[in-house]
Write an enzyme that holds these catalytic residues in place. Structure first.
Site, PDB file in Angstrom:
ATOM      1  N   GLU A 272       0.852  -1.180   0.000  1.00  0.00           N
ATOM      2  CA  GLU A 272       0.000   0.000   0.000  1.00  0.00           C
ATOM      3  C   GLU A 272       0.896   1.241   0.000  1.00  0.00           C
ATOM      4  O   GLU A 272       1.858   1.284   0.763  1.00  0.00           O
ATOM      5  CB  GLU A 272      -0.904   0.039   1.245  1.00  0.00           C
ATOM      6  CG  GLU A 272      -1.925   1.146   1.150  1.00  0.00           C
ATOM      7  CD  GLU A 272      -2.894   1.202   2.350  1.00  0.00           C
ATOM      8  OE1 GLU A 272      -2.803   0.338   3.241  1.00  0.00           O
ATOM      9  OE2 GLU A 272      -3.718   2.109   2.363  1.00  0.00           O
TER      10      GLU A 272
ATOM     11  N   GLY B  92       3.629   2.314  10.960  1.00  0.00           N
ATOM     12  CA  GLY B  92       3.327   1.519  12.147  1.00  0.00           C
ATOM     13  C   GLY B  92       3.083   0.056  11.828  1.00  0.00           C
ATOM     14  O   GLY B  92       3.698  -0.835  12.411  1.00  0.00           O
TER      15      GLY B  92
ATOM     16  N   MET C 243       0.710  -2.814   8.813  1.00  0.00           N
ATOM     17  CA  MET C 243      -0.036  -2.932   7.560  1.00  0.00           C
ATOM     18  C   MET C 243      -0.981  -4.123   7.617  1.00  0.00           C
ATOM     19  O   MET C 243      -0.599  -5.223   8.013  1.00  0.00           O
ATOM     20  CB  MET C 243       0.963  -3.069   6.400  1.00  0.00           C
ATOM     21  CG  MET C 243       0.326  -3.264   5.045  1.00  0.00           C
ATOM     22  SD  MET C 243      -0.662  -1.809   4.549  1.00  0.00           S
ATOM     23  CE  MET C 243      -1.903  -2.613   3.542  1.00  0.00           C
TER      24      MET C 243
ATOM     25  N   HIS D 121      -6.404  -1.863  15.385  1.00  0.00           N
ATOM     26  CA  HIS D 121      -6.641  -1.115  14.145  1.00  0.00           C
ATOM     27  C   HIS D 121      -6.453  -2.038  12.922  1.00  0.00           C
ATOM     28  O   HIS D 121      -7.320  -2.110  12.052  1.00  0.00           O
ATOM     29  CB  HIS D 121      -5.689   0.075  14.084  1.00  0.00           C
ATOM     30  CG  HIS D 121      -5.811   0.914  12.856  1.00  0.00           C
ATOM     31  ND1 HIS D 121      -6.531   2.082  12.823  1.00  0.00           N
ATOM     32  CD2 HIS D 121      -5.318   0.759  11.604  1.00  0.00           C
ATOM     33  CE1 HIS D 121      -6.468   2.604  11.607  1.00  0.00           C
ATOM     34  NE2 HIS D 121      -5.731   1.816  10.845  1.00  0.00           N
ATOM     35  N   GLU D 122      -5.327  -2.726  12.892  1.00  0.00           N
ATOM     36  CA  GLU D 122      -5.064  -3.585  11.718  1.00  0.00           C
ATOM     37  C   GLU D 122      -6.072  -4.724  11.659  1.00  0.00           C
ATOM     38  O   GLU D 122      -6.537  -5.104  10.596  1.00  0.00           O
ATOM     39  CB  GLU D 122      -3.635  -4.138  11.740  1.00  0.00           C
ATOM     40  CG  GLU D 122      -2.530  -3.087  11.840  1.00  0.00           C
ATOM     41  CD  GLU D 122      -2.666  -1.902  10.909  1.00  0.00           C
ATOM     42  OE1 GLU D 122      -3.237  -2.055   9.807  1.00  0.00           O
ATOM     43  OE2 GLU D 122      -2.216  -0.789  11.286  1.00  0.00           O
TER      44      GLU D 122
ATOM     45  N   GLU E 280      -9.688   4.393   6.437  1.00  0.00           N
ATOM     46  CA  GLU E 280      -8.816   4.835   7.539  1.00  0.00           C
ATOM     47  C   GLU E 280      -9.582   5.624   8.609  1.00  0.00           C
ATOM     48  O   GLU E 280      -9.437   5.364   9.801  1.00  0.00           O
ATOM     49  CB  GLU E 280      -7.630   5.630   7.007  1.00  0.00           C
ATOM     50  CG  GLU E 280      -6.653   4.804   6.159  1.00  0.00           C
ATOM     51  CD  GLU E 280      -6.130   3.554   6.859  1.00  0.00           C
ATOM     52  OE1 GLU E 280      -6.286   3.420   8.090  1.00  0.00           O
ATOM     53  OE2 GLU E 280      -5.567   2.686   6.150  1.00  0.00           O
TER      54      GLU E 280
HETATM   55  N1  B3K Z   1      -2.892   1.029   5.743  1.00  0.00           N
HETATM   56  C1  B3K Z   1      -1.595   1.172   6.346  1.00  0.00           C
HETATM   57  C2  B3K Z   1      -0.878   2.413   5.932  1.00  0.00           C
HETATM   58  C3  B3K Z   1      -0.208   2.318   4.629  1.00  0.00           C
HETATM   59  C4  B3K Z   1       0.667   3.520   4.394  1.00  0.00           C
HETATM   60  C5  B3K Z   1       1.243   3.541   3.024  1.00  0.00           C
HETATM   61  N2  B3K Z   1       2.183   4.617   2.864  1.00  0.00           N
HETATM   62  C6  B3K Z   1      -1.648   1.109   7.829  1.00  0.00           C
HETATM   63  C7  B3K Z   1      -2.934   1.460   8.458  1.00  0.00           C
HETATM   64  O1  B3K Z   1      -3.443   2.549   8.362  1.00  0.00           O
HETATM   65  O2  B3K Z   1      -3.504   0.589   9.062  1.00  0.00           O
HETATM   66 ZN    ZN Z   2      -5.380   1.966   8.884  1.00  0.00          ZN
END
Ligand code: B3K
Ligand code: ZN
Length: 877
Positions: A120, A260, A262, A296-297, A319
């Site tokens: 991502e 942080g 993914m 969160h993930e 997000e």
């Molecule tokens: N979705 C990822 C963030 C990706 C960042 C790319 N530069 C983490 C998160 O928001 O859960």
């Molecule tokens: Zn996220």
């Protein structure tokens, strides 16, 4: 450079039903064979397929098994184009990449003896040619082949369906993910790990195998992450009826990572900083962050993975919503009060600053050069505030009904923010069309409040006017829908309802001006608005210090008490700077503030409330210098920074004995460490008191003894932060001891780098240079760069904002080097420099001078170019 626009969206003309990937891994040359089953969606559309690709060596390409020669396709820097294609076909593409030289840490990279991916937003195109866009969903089957001894674990998304030994000490594993997904959710990890295993039984009695992979020897540090995962799984079932879908959930901790964590389907990759924890090495804050990021993930599995984004402009769809969900989870697990305060501080210190800068954008941006630049506090945190407002407007039941309808309609699809709002609206029969302006309008609204009183009718009226300052991209701004939570306190502290309140404690403002009225009340009643930060706005409402003290004593809402105290600190800073009263005459400061704020009248109240450590710790924390700057614009940041110190000394002048007695009582009853809310609150207050007391020379010795007696990282860090204030031999000895104790632990040493970077000292720049030569520092490791250079730029107010501009120049020189190593990290760290708007003209000129130097640099990355050019353009306007 190419600008992409939201309104230019076009649906894909081809779809990829199945992807078969084979990786033959080696750090210097990895071969990727990709077999795509493609079909044309629209038979009338052009028969040319344009695939994305970046930094790839194309080895071969076959159409339905027949090799294409160079005249049959076009290859450019960013695309592979194949023409004259049938309606359905198979394309087999072999590419070669070099993971070990990939320091951008996007795509497939090799660091610390581990292969790892980050796709991502647009990293998959660095692995193979593909339709690298979130609205192309495919079923992935992945075979990984690698050396058996160096990489015993070969991981990808979904379930392992085959594995075996191969000649030359190699082995392979094949993975199949039954859920269709966009390429950005693909992941691969290969390396050697210790694994913590557990099982979660879902609500419908399915067994899910849970695995946390960590660096060898660190198994004991994985328990908290595992517990957090199980809590998250349960919470999402109970709160939103959402159950996990695959049979296995894997989390891998790596040391080299751009952010942080993914949410790759079934295989989350985490920055090791957000997995590893034990009391000796992690602070309460670390424990908190790990729990909330794991959540969160995990929550992304539904909000993000099962329902994804149609295009990257819709990023806040997943997000903002997922941040809101993890915030609700944290409230249920920890302290809702301090969580909310933390969130509001982020909004006021960082999001408001972003909104005031050239990077100001709506939570659904309209134009993007580099997508990675839009993983911002606006898209994430303001995005979550927008979801929170919908929750306030619709109520808990209505909000959940909306979420249920959203999944009923869109499971398995890639959709837009409008689709989300429509589901919320339809489930509740509530018109959100005006509300949805929050998605398209950027900037921070300012609400001005005027109060009047009608003696005869005993009617109190608040007249509200909202105004959003224009931005260059949006010269015209419109009124927004603002849910207003409020409290009206009568003189004796009883609560009064507003006439406009429909019975849910909220008044909704949706026009430029509005009024809120209270009948039958005393003139001296006090009304507070936007309680709990019920809308992301700046409020301009006048209170006298006496009224604020009254709120602190009488309000039934702890958040409102905190706001009142913050208001007092801001008023104090304003008073001191307006009257040019500085630290150099602290007794004048004390006299002045004593008369002006009258904080001593809080003495008895404070004494009583010391038994509420959670509230007291918040009340005694001064606003960050950044949020002071937001509240008091046009002032010099260094002056505000000094004013904070003067106010701290005044606080001590009034409460020294109370603080000392309570500090001593707290350390007297220190329990065996546990990450448990009651203890967390006590440690927090202890730390706050220690840091206040350390401002006085007679109490600086406390720092040393706090350090010596500490049995956990929270207390150790409190001591070191207090020690920074004196910055004497004692502090240096503690820092040396710390590095002796923790020199082996790369995660912990980030704290040490960051402490060094934030000391106020004249020779800070040469210190930074010295620290870059430390054996544990590496420009290729984002955590190290953030800990040292990032901490300096964001948190060392005196050093970074040195009046001669040397701090700005230092950062700029560093960014010139960093940009070619890791542009994404460089573009994050430049933020304080691009926010020159907050500062006085002399400072602005110094900052822009450095931005110009960067822009003159040949070969500047897209990431930095977008931020720097916008920032300079705004300056020239
Ligand atoms: N979705 C990822 C963030 C990706 C960042 C790319 N530069 C983490 C998160 O928001 O859960
Ligand atoms: Zn996220």
């Amino acid at each position: 450079m190419q600008v992409k626009k939201r309104l230019d969206y076009q649906a894909p003309t081809f779809t990829i039903d199945n992807v078969n990937l084979a990786f033959d891994l080696a750090p210097d040359a990895t071969h990727v064979t990709s077999q795509l089953t493609v079909s044309r969606i629209d038979p009338n559309a052009l028969d040319e397929l344009i695939l994305d690709g970046h930094d790839l060596a194309l080895i071969s390409i076959l159409l339905d098994g027949v090799t294409l020669n160079e005249s049959q396709y076009d290859l450019s820097d960013n695309n592979l184009i194949v023409r004259r294609l049938p309606a359905c076909f198979t394309l087999t593409i072999v590419t070669k990449i070099e993971p070990q030289s990939n320091t951008a840490l996007e795509g497939l990279y090799f660091a610390s003896n581990t292969f790892c991916t980050q796709c991502e937003a647009e990293g998959f195109r660095r692995i193979t040619y593909y339709l690298d866009r979130p609205d192309v969903l495919s079923v992935f089957t992945v075979t990984i082949t690698a050396d058996k001894n160096a990489y015993p674990f070969l991981l990808s998304n979904g379930n392992a369906i085959d594995s075996g030994e191969l000649p030359n000490d190699r082995h392979f594993v094949t993975w199949h993910d039954p859920f269709k997904k966009p390429a950005y959710l693909f992941a691969l990890v290969a390396g050697d790990f210790d694994v913590l295993e557990d099982v979660y039984v879902t609500r419908s009695q399915r067994e899910v195998s849970l695995q946390v992979f960590v660096e060898k020897g660190r198994l004991a540090q994985a328990n908290h992450a595992m517990d957090s995962l199980k809590k998250s799984m349960k919470w999402d079932e109970q709160t939103f009826n959402l159950e996990y879908d695959l049979d296995i959930y894997m989390i891998v901790a790596v040391d080299f990572f751009n952010m942080g964590a993914m949410e790759n389907k079934g295989l989350n990759v985490f920055n090791s900083k957000f997995v590893l924890a034990q009391p000796e090495s992690a602070t309460d804050e670390d424990f908190f962050n790990i729990e909330s990021i794991i959540a969160h993930e995990y929550f992304h599995n539904w909000t993000g993975n099962r329902v994804s984004c149609r295009d990257w402009f819709q990023l806040s769809l997943k997000e903002g919503l997922t941040v809101y969900r993890d915030q609700c989870f944290s409230d249920d697990m920890t302290s809702a009060l301090s969580n909310r305060i933390k969130q509001v501080n982020v909004m006021r210190s960082h999001q408001f600053a972003e909104d005031a800068s050239a990077m100001s954008h709506p939570i659904r941006p309209d134009e993007v050069i580099e997508m990675n630049n839009f993983y911002t506090v606006t898209v994430y945190d303001k995005g979550a505030e927008v979801i929170r407002m919908m929750h306030t407007l619709l109520g808990d039941k209505g909000f959940k009904a909306g979420i249920t309808l959203y999944f009923d309609r869109h499971d398995g699809q890639a959709v837009t923010c409008d689709d989300f709002v429509a589901a919320m609206q339809d489930a509740n029969n509530y018109d959100l069309s005006l509300f949805s302006r929050w998605y398209s309008q950027s900037g921070t609204p300012v609400v001005t409040v005027e109060q009047s009183y009608d003696n005869e009718k005993r009617l109190l009226t608040l007249q509200l006017v909202q105004n959003t300052p224009t931005t260059s991209a949006q010269p015209e701004k419109h009124p927004l829908v603002l849910p207003i939570k409020y409290e009206c306190l009568d003189v004796d502290g009883s609560l009064i309802l507003a006439n406009e309140d429909q019975g849910n404690g909220v008044v909704v403002m949706s026009t430029e001006s509005a009024s809120i009225t209270f009948s039958n009340v005393d003139e001296a009643s006090i009304v507070t608005l936007f309680n709990g930060f019920s809308a992301p706005v700046k409020v301009s409402q006048h209170f006298t210090p006496a009224q604020r003290l009254q709120i602190i004593k009488l309000s039934q809402d702890d958040f409102v008490k905190w706001e009142a105290m913050q208001g007092l600190f801001i008023q104090a800073a304003q008073h001191l700077t307006d009257h040019h009263i500085t630290l150099s005459d602290q007794s004048l400061v004390n006299h002045t503030l004593h008369d002006f704020l009258q904080l001593h009248t809080l003495h008895a109240w404070m004494d009583e409330n010391m038994s509420k450590p959670e509230l007291l710790a918040e009340l005694l924390s001064l606003p960050s210098t950044e949020s002071l700057l937001q509240a008091l614009p046009q002032r010099d940041i260094l002056q505000l920074h000094q004013a904070k110190r003067a106010i701290t000394l005044y606080l001590l002048h009034e409460f020294e004995i109370l603080f000392l007695d309570n500090y001593l009582a707290l350390i007297d009853s220190t329990p065996v460490y546990a990450y448990e809310q009651h203890q967390v609150n006590n440690r927090r207050l202890t730390g706050v008191l220690l840091q206040l007391l350390a401002h006085l020379p007679q109490h600086q010795h406390l720092t040393q003894s706090h350090f010596t007696h500490s049995n956990n990282m929270t207390d150790t860090l409190s001591s070191l932060k207090s020690g920074q204030l004196a910055n004497n031999d004692n502090f240096n000895l503690m820092m040396d001891k710390f590095s002796q104790d923790w020199g082996h632990d790369t995660v912990v040493m980030d704290k040490w780098f960051s402490l060094h970077a934030t000391v106020e000292r004249d020779d800070i720049l040469s210190q930074l240079t010295l620290l870059q030569a430390h054996p544990m520092f590496s420009i290729e490791n984002p955590n190290k760069v953030r800990a040292l250079i990032g901490s300096f730029a964001f948190f060392n107010v005196c050093g970074f904002h040195a009046t001669d501009g040397s701090g700005y120049e230092y950062l700029t020189n560093y960014l010139m080097k960093l940009d070619s190593v890791n542009a994404q990290v460089a573009a994050r760290i430049i933020t304080p420099l691009t926010q020159w708007q907050l500062h006085i003209p002399e400072r602005q000129a110094l900052m822009v001078k450095q931005l110009r130097r960067l822009l003159d640099n040949r070969g500047l990355s897209k990431d930095l170019f977008e931020k720097v050019s916008k920032s300079i353009l705004q300056f020239e306007e």
